[in-house]
Design a protein around this motif. Structure first.
Motif, mmCIF file in Angstrom:
data_model
loop_
_atom_site.group_PDB
_atom_site.id
_atom_site.type_symbol
_atom_site.label_atom_id
_atom_site.label_comp_id
_atom_site.label_asym_id
_atom_site.label_seq_id
_atom_site.Cartn_x
_atom_site.Cartn_y
_atom_site.Cartn_z
ATOM 1 N N GLY A 43 13.880 -3.712 0.344
ATOM 2 C CA GLY A 43 13.984 -5.003 1.017
ATOM 3 C C GLY A 43 13.181 -5.049 2.304
ATOM 4 O O GLY A 43 12.510 -6.043 2.602
ATOM 5 N N LEU A 44 13.208 -3.951 3.073
ATOM 6 C CA LEU A 44 12.460 -3.891 4.324
ATOM 7 C C LEU A 44 10.956 -3.927 4.084
ATOM 8 O O LEU A 44 10.216 -4.670 4.738
ATOM 9 C CB LEU A 44 12.840 -2.632 5.106
ATOM 10 C CG LEU A 44 14.228 -2.605 5.737
ATOM 11 C CD1 LEU A 44 14.532 -1.228 6.293
ATOM 12 C CD2 LEU A 44 14.349 -3.649 6.833
ATOM 13 N N VAL A 45 10.497 -3.091 3.158
ATOM 14 C CA VAL A 45 9.057 -3.018 2.874
ATOM 15 C C VAL A 45 8.547 -4.340 2.301
ATOM 16 O O VAL A 45 7.518 -4.876 2.731
ATOM 17 C CB VAL A 45 8.750 -1.854 1.909
ATOM 18 C CG1 VAL A 45 7.272 -1.868 1.514
ATOM 19 C CG2 VAL A 45 9.104 -0.521 2.562
ATOM 20 N N LEU A 46 9.273 -4.884 1.313
ATOM 21 C CA LEU A 46 8.866 -6.140 0.692
ATOM 22 C C LEU A 46 8.965 -7.299 1.684
ATOM 23 O O LEU A 46 8.079 -8.175 1.730
ATOM 24 C CB LEU A 46 9.738 -6.419 -0.531
ATOM 25 C CG LEU A 46 9.375 -7.657 -1.374
ATOM 26 C CD1 LEU A 46 7.941 -7.556 -1.873
ATOM 27 C CD2 LEU A 46 10.337 -7.802 -2.556
ATOM 28 N N GLY A 47 10.009 -7.292 2.514
ATOM 29 C CA GLY A 47 10.162 -8.337 3.511
ATOM 30 C C GLY A 47 9.033 -8.330 4.527
ATOM 31 O O GLY A 47 8.505 -9.387 4.897
ATOM 32 N N ALA A 48 8.646 -7.135 4.975
ATOM 33 C CA ALA A 48 7.534 -7.024 5.916
ATOM 34 C C ALA A 48 6.235 -7.516 5.293
ATOM 35 O O ALA A 48 5.433 -8.205 5.936
ATOM 36 C CB ALA A 48 7.383 -5.577 6.381
ATOM 37 N N GLU A 49 6.017 -7.180 4.019
ATOM 38 C CA GLU A 49 4.806 -7.612 3.315
ATOM 39 C C GLU A 49 4.749 -9.128 3.201
ATOM 40 O O GLU A 49 3.716 -9.752 3.471
ATOM 41 C CB GLU A 49 4.777 -6.965 1.930
ATOM 42 C CG GLU A 49 3.677 -7.483 1.000
ATOM 43 C CD GLU A 49 2.281 -7.182 1.493
ATOM 44 O OE1 GLU A 49 1.337 -7.923 1.129
ATOM 45 O OE2 GLU A 49 2.113 -6.216 2.259
ATOM 46 N N LEU A 50 5.852 -9.747 2.806
ATOM 47 C CA LEU A 50 5.888 -11.206 2.667
ATOM 48 C C LEU A 50 5.720 -11.898 4.023
ATOM 49 O O LEU A 50 5.020 -12.913 4.129
ATOM 50 C CB LEU A 50 7.211 -11.643 2.026
ATOM 51 C CG LEU A 50 7.435 -11.239 0.563
ATOM 52 C CD1 LEU A 50 8.797 -11.718 0.082
ATOM 53 C CD2 LEU A 50 6.335 -11.800 -0.332
ATOM 54 N N LEU A 51 6.352 -11.330 5.056
ATOM 55 C CA LEU A 51 6.248 -11.913 6.385
ATOM 56 C C LEU A 51 4.816 -11.863 6.907
ATOM 57 O O LEU A 51 4.294 -12.845 7.438
ATOM 58 C CB LEU A 51 7.183 -11.184 7.353
ATOM 59 C CG LEU A 51 7.192 -11.689 8.802
ATOM 60 C CD1 LEU A 51 7.670 -13.127 8.860
ATOM 61 C CD2 LEU A 51 8.058 -10.796 9.677
#
Length: 362
Positions: A12-20
């Motif tokens: 969730g952290l890695v994917l969230g950072a990528e999307l952000l």
């Protein structure tokens, strides 16, 4: 179940950072903001977003040891592990601006954090000072970027590609949705990661601080690992170094700054172990960058290997200290009496030799 919660939190952290990062950078570029400014601000923020989310979430949950341990541990992990691993892949070229500006800022931020924590607490006003410095630093970078050369602009334009007409992420609603989804995943991922880490700490009989310094710190630094290692593999060695140094400064000013503000009047209690050992390791690691970077303005493979071995020694020390193992004294004696002095002497000799060669050529 706890392992799945931890892995889910990391994803969730890695994917969230990528999307952000994707949403915010495309939105900024769509409004005509320079790719260089986007690279220096939004991308740097994105790679440090997991640390900020976890530290802030930990404060809100009352687990301040994880909040502080996560930032200090991440900075140690960034320099020793990420730069070490990247340099072992290929020697890393160091831009002169990093030596003259970014590394001194990282060292200054580390020393300021120590000064603010000497009273055993990081309060609201301490956090406000750190966060205000982050805002000032960001504004300074934006102003400085206007004087950058065309080649620097093109470098960041290649790293953060502008939204093209007809692209799936070129429309404003999509960009806003990416930003919201990224923020949502960061919040959810941080909550899962902190919850799982606390369960791990209790099950393993270790403190929240040690978990924050090791497992959580490594987990939240995954975006930096991916960015720097891929940059090294692709030959973009300057980006590999700049990402780590910039992220380390942001971790202190942004993550702990916001955490201190969120903590309110109570502030964050700084564990004695952090003040007596870990924060000094973080400062020493920051200081070690200057002589390493100045020896020919590159990080050689052997220097990367030394960095990586130091990180393994640091983690081993934490584990042995938690268990009060009999080998702890032997490890400490070996590091302080032999390994550290030999490393310092070697760096000094290399620096002198490089300086002599430069004088001869001149």
């Amino acid at each position: 179940m706890t392992v799945l919660l931890f892995i889910g939190g990391l994803i969730g952290l890695v994917l969230g950072a990528e999307l952000l990062v994707r949403g915010a950078s495309k939105l900024a570029l769509s409004f005509g903001i320079s790719p260089l400014v986007v690279g220096l601000t939004i991308v740097a923020f994105g790679t440090s977003a997991p640390e900020m989310a976890v530290s802030t979430g930990a404060v809100l949950n009352g687990q301040t040891d994880i909040a502080i341990g996560n930032v200090v541990g991440s900075n140690i992990f960034n320099v020793l592990f990420i730069l070490g691993l990247s340099a072992m892949i290929t020697p890393l070229v160091v831009n002169i601006q990093l030596i003259r500006q970014e590394v001194p800022i990282m060292i200054g931020a580390s020393l300021l954090l120590l000064a603010l924590c000497l009273d055993g607490r990081l309060g609201f006003f301490d956090g406000a000072i750190l966060f205000a410095l982050l805002l000032a630093y960001t504004i300074f970078l934006i102003i400085q970027s206007r004087a950058e050369t065309r080649s620097a602009q093109e470098q960041y334009a290649a790293e953060v590609k502008p939204a093209v007409t007809g692209g799936w992420d070129a429309r404003l609603p999509v960009q806003l949705l990416l930003i919201l989804a990224g923020l949502g995943l960061l919040v959810l991922g941080s909550d899962w990661l902190v919850t799982a880490s606390t369960i791990f700490a209790k099950a393993l009989g270790v403190s929240d601080l040690v978990i924050g310094l090791t497992i959580v710190a490594a987990g939240t630094s995954m975006p930096e690992v991916a960015t720097s290692v891929m940059a090294a593999i692709k030959g973009e060695r300057d980006i590999a170094v700049g990402n780590v140094v910039g992220s380390s400064s942001f971790n202190i000013l942004g993550c702990l700054g916001l955490s201190g503000i969120v903590s309110g009047d109570l502030g964050l209690a700084v564990p004695a172990a952090i003040l007596n050992f870990d924060i000094w390791v973080m400062i020493a690691v920051s200081l070690a960058c200057l002589p390493v970077f100045m020896t020919g303005r590159e990080i050689a493979r052997w220097e990367g290997t030394v960095f990586l071995l130091y990180y393994l020694a640091y983690v081993t020390y934490l584990i042995l200290a938690t268990q009060q193992h009999a080998a702890l004294g032997l490890l400490s004696t070996a590091m302080m009496s032999f390994v550290v002095p030999i490393t310092v002497i070697t760096l000094v000799v290399v620096l002198i030799k490089r300086g002599t060669r430069a004088d001869t050529k001149a």
